[in-house]
Design a protein around this motif. Sequence first.
Motif: not given
Length: 157
Positions: A87-94, A39-44, A103-111
């Motif tokens: 709620x989103x998930x993300x594969x851990x890169x270890x 999967x790419x970055x975050x996913x549901x 972003x606490x408002x819209x939930x956008x996550x940037x790595x």
Amino acid sequence: MEQNVARDKAKALLNDYLEMNNHRKTPERYAILDAIASMDEQFSLDQLMEKLTGELRFPVSRATLYNTMNLFVKLRIVFRHRLASKTTYEFCQFEGGNIHQVCSNCGKIVLLQSSEVEDAIEKMRLKRFKRDGFAVYIYGICSTCQAKITRKKNNEK
Ligand SMILES: [Zn+2]
């Protein structure tokens, strides 16, 4: 880290856990792990379900998927981001950058990548502990949301 290196590491973690706890190595758990690694970055959960049923042709029940994801969160194979909107998930890169700007408002996550943060954590003295990774969360408001808030405030004047 390359995605298949991360996947092998996750697989080893899962193997150890299942063996130590006398759980069966069901093919579902490994199929879900493979799906997550692709999967790419975050996913549901819905997107993950689509991947399993569609592309991978390995349909699992929602209960199996949910239980497996709970296990993966516990094993730190995936991150679960519980946001106000979803709620989103993300594969851990270890290794290295698991630095999240949220972003606490819209939930956008940037790595983010930061060798300074990695170095600082590397140098930290731990208490009888063998480290194998880290995650950092930086909370705030993204520029899009900031602009919206400013516009709203100006309209109220
Ligand atoms: Zn935002």
